[in-house]
Design a protein around this motif. Structure first.
Motif, PDB file in Angstrom:
ATOM      1  N   ARG A 200       9.688 -15.485  -8.236  1.00 50.29           N
ATOM      2  CA  ARG A 200       9.568 -15.600  -6.777  1.00 50.29           C
ATOM      3  C   ARG A 200      10.212 -16.894  -6.275  1.00 50.29           C
ATOM      4  O   ARG A 200      10.880 -16.913  -5.238  1.00 50.29           O
ATOM      5  CB  ARG A 200       8.094 -15.560  -6.364  1.00 50.29           C
TER       6      ARG A 200
ATOM      7  N   ALA B 184      13.359  -9.512   1.030  1.00 47.24           N
ATOM      8  CA  ALA B 184      12.152  -8.693   1.197  1.00 47.24           C
ATOM      9  C   ALA B 184      11.977  -7.727   0.030  1.00 47.24           C
ATOM     10  O   ALA B 184      10.863  -7.549  -0.487  1.00 47.24           O
ATOM     11  CB  ALA B 184      12.213  -7.931   2.517  1.00 47.24           C
TER      12      ALA B 184
ATOM     13  N   GLU C   9       8.831  -8.055  -2.679  1.00 47.90           N
ATOM     14  CA  GLU C   9       7.880  -6.931  -2.705  1.00 47.90           C
ATOM     15  C   GLU C   9       7.874  -6.271  -4.077  1.00 47.90           C
ATOM     16  O   GLU C   9       6.815  -5.866  -4.582  1.00 47.90           O
ATOM     17  CB  GLU C   9       8.256  -5.917  -1.629  1.00 47.90           C
TER      18      GLU C   9
ATOM     19  N   ALA D  55       5.842  -8.595  -6.396  1.00 50.30           N
ATOM     20  CA  ALA D  55       4.418  -8.568  -6.094  1.00 50.30           C
ATOM     21  C   ALA D  55       3.768  -7.284  -6.611  1.00 50.30           C
ATOM     22  O   ALA D  55       2.692  -7.317  -7.234  1.00 50.30           O
ATOM     23  CB  ALA D  55       4.203  -8.700  -4.584  1.00 50.30           C
ATOM     24  N   THR D  56       4.413  -6.151  -6.382  1.00 46.34           N
ATOM     25  CA  THR D  56       3.872  -4.880  -6.847  1.00 46.34           C
ATOM     26  C   THR D  56       3.879  -4.809  -8.363  1.00 46.34           C
ATOM     27  O   THR D  56       2.948  -4.278  -8.981  1.00 46.34           O
ATOM     28  CB  THR D  56       4.682  -3.710  -6.255  1.00 46.34           C
TER      29      THR D  56
ATOM     30  N   THR E 180       3.521 -10.838   0.936  1.00 42.79           N
ATOM     31  CA  THR E 180       3.878  -9.494   0.478  1.00 42.79           C
ATOM     32  C   THR E 180       2.666  -8.582   0.648  1.00 42.79           C
ATOM     33  O   THR E 180       1.570  -9.035   0.954  1.00 42.79           O
ATOM     34  CB  THR E 180       4.319  -9.511  -0.997  1.00 42.79           C
ATOM     35  N   PHE E 181       2.887  -7.267   0.418  1.00 39.82           N
ATOM     36  CA  PHE E 181       1.822  -6.288   0.647  1.00 39.82           C
ATOM     37  C   PHE E 181       1.339  -5.634  -0.645  1.00 39.82           C
ATOM     38  O   PHE E 181       0.144  -5.435  -0.821  1.00 39.82           O
ATOM     39  CB  PHE E 181       2.313  -5.201   1.609  1.00 39.82           C
ATOM     40  N   SER E 182       2.248  -5.242  -1.512  1.00 39.87           N
ATOM     41  CA  SER E 182       1.928  -4.555  -2.775  1.00 39.87           C
ATOM     42  C   SER E 182       1.193  -3.241  -2.539  1.00 39.87           C
ATOM     43  O   SER E 182       0.581  -2.702  -3.459  1.00 39.87           O
ATOM     44  CB  SER E 182       1.063  -5.454  -3.677  1.00 39.87           C
TER      45      SER E 182
ATOM     46  N   VAL F  41       2.038  -1.889   4.453  1.00 48.92           N
ATOM     47  CA  VAL F  41       3.339  -1.854   5.129  1.00 48.92           C
ATOM     48  C   VAL F  41       3.277  -0.946   6.350  1.00 48.92           C
ATOM     49  O   VAL F  41       3.729  -1.304   7.446  1.00 48.92           O
ATOM     50  CB  VAL F  41       4.443  -1.371   4.158  1.00 48.92           C
TER      51      VAL F  41
ATOM     52  N   ARG G 222      10.649  -2.369   1.988  1.00 48.17           N
ATOM     53  CA  ARG G 222       9.452  -2.774   1.246  1.00 48.17           C
ATOM     54  C   ARG G 222       8.792  -1.582   0.558  1.00 48.17           C
ATOM     55  O   ARG G 222       8.329  -1.691  -0.583  1.00 48.17           O
ATOM     56  CB  ARG G 222       8.463  -3.471   2.189  1.00 48.17           C
TER      57      ARG G 222
ATOM     58  N   GLN H  46       8.251  -1.110  -3.516  1.00 44.63           N
ATOM     59  CA  GLN H  46       6.943  -0.846  -4.117  1.00 44.63           C
ATOM     60  C   GLN H  46       6.981   0.356  -5.053  1.00 44.63           C
ATOM     61  O   GLN H  46       6.426   0.305  -6.161  1.00 44.63           O
ATOM     62  CB  GLN H  46       5.902  -0.625  -3.017  1.00 44.63           C
TER      63      GLN H  46
END
Length: 258
Positions: free
Chosen positions: A32, A46, A50, A53-54, A96-98, A103, A120, A124
């Motif tokens: 990262r 992005a 992402e 993170a996932t 991030t969302f994972s 999202v 994103r 994922q």
């Protein structure tokens, strides 16, 4: 002394699993940092963040699931690890969302453009599949006695209730989690991370024996890919449609409050 020696293999395997998860966190953290320094195009930036993170979330959850199966008589230990790694993810995966539901929530609230959201979501899904096969390759090394590559490619159905109850479980878990995300936005970051980690732990405790309490379509795809292949309609409804339904309900509730 003999009792301690008898426990040594189990303790060694547990420490090895914990070491693997922490190694993934460290490697993703380094990646990262490099990505933030080297990638200047917003779309690429992005996508990579992402993806990483996932990847971290899925790899760690694969290992956590494996540990929980080895210690079914000690659920407190498993829940402690769930809480700890939820904290770790919250601290290390900022921005991030994972989770595809996260999202979609931001897209519906206007926080993300459709183009960025699509990038994103793609990251994922690709990462969910990559993490699955990377985990299988890692397990094939046999670092512990329960690390076997064949396990990652077998369908082990986590749904222990009928379809309607499974849908309700995943939808309610998703609703509670995403409602908390919306309501905790004003809470200071350090406290918010602890509150969300505690909520995730509670949801895993409450729904884990029913469906696994995943409430994350990308994570479900990584954990149960072979089950999607063998029983696609059931798993699509429970692990994709139900979380999105719960997510949409949380958004509707938040908008009605305004």
């Amino acid at each position: 002394m003999s009792a301690l020696l008898g426990l040594w293999p189990e303790l060694r395997d547990t420490c090895t699993s914990l070491g693997l998860m922490l190694s993934v966190v460290l490697l993703v953290g380094l990646a990262r940092v490099v990505a933030q320094q080297q990638l200047h195009r917003p779309v690429a930036h992005a996508f990579v963040l992402e993806f990483l993170a996932t990847f971290q979330l899925c790899c760690c959850t694969h290992e956590l699931q494996l540990l929980s199966e080895q210690h079914p008589a000690h659920p407190t230990w498993t829940l402690t690890l769930v809480y700890f790694f939820s904290l770790v993810h919250g601290l290390t995966l900022v921005g991030t969302f994972s989770n595809p539901c996260g999202v979609m929530m931001q897209m519906m609230l206007g926080g993300l453009s459709p183009e960025t959201g699509a990038v994103r979501l793609l990251a994922q899904l690709v990462s969910a599949l990559c993490s699955r096969y990377c985990t299988g390759a890692l397990w094939s090394l046999g670092l512990t006695h329960y690390h076997v590559s064949e396990r990652s490619f077998a369908c082990k159905n986590p749904i222990q209730v009928d379809l309607s109850k499974a849908v309700i479980t995943e939808a309610v878990c998703s609703f509670l989690f995403h409602s908390a995300l919306l309501h905790f936005q004003e809470v200071r970051a350090k406290l918010r991370i602890h509150l969300l980690a505690a909520l995730i732990t509670f949801l895993v405790y409450a729904g884990g024996s029913l469906t696994g309490a995943v409430f994350n379509p990308a994570l479900a795809l990584s954990l149960h890919f072979m089950c999607f292949d063998e029983a696609f309609p059931q798993f699509f409804i429970v692990y994709w449609l139900a979380p999105f339904l719960g997510n949409n309900m949380s958004i509707s509730k938040a908008q009605n409050r305004k």
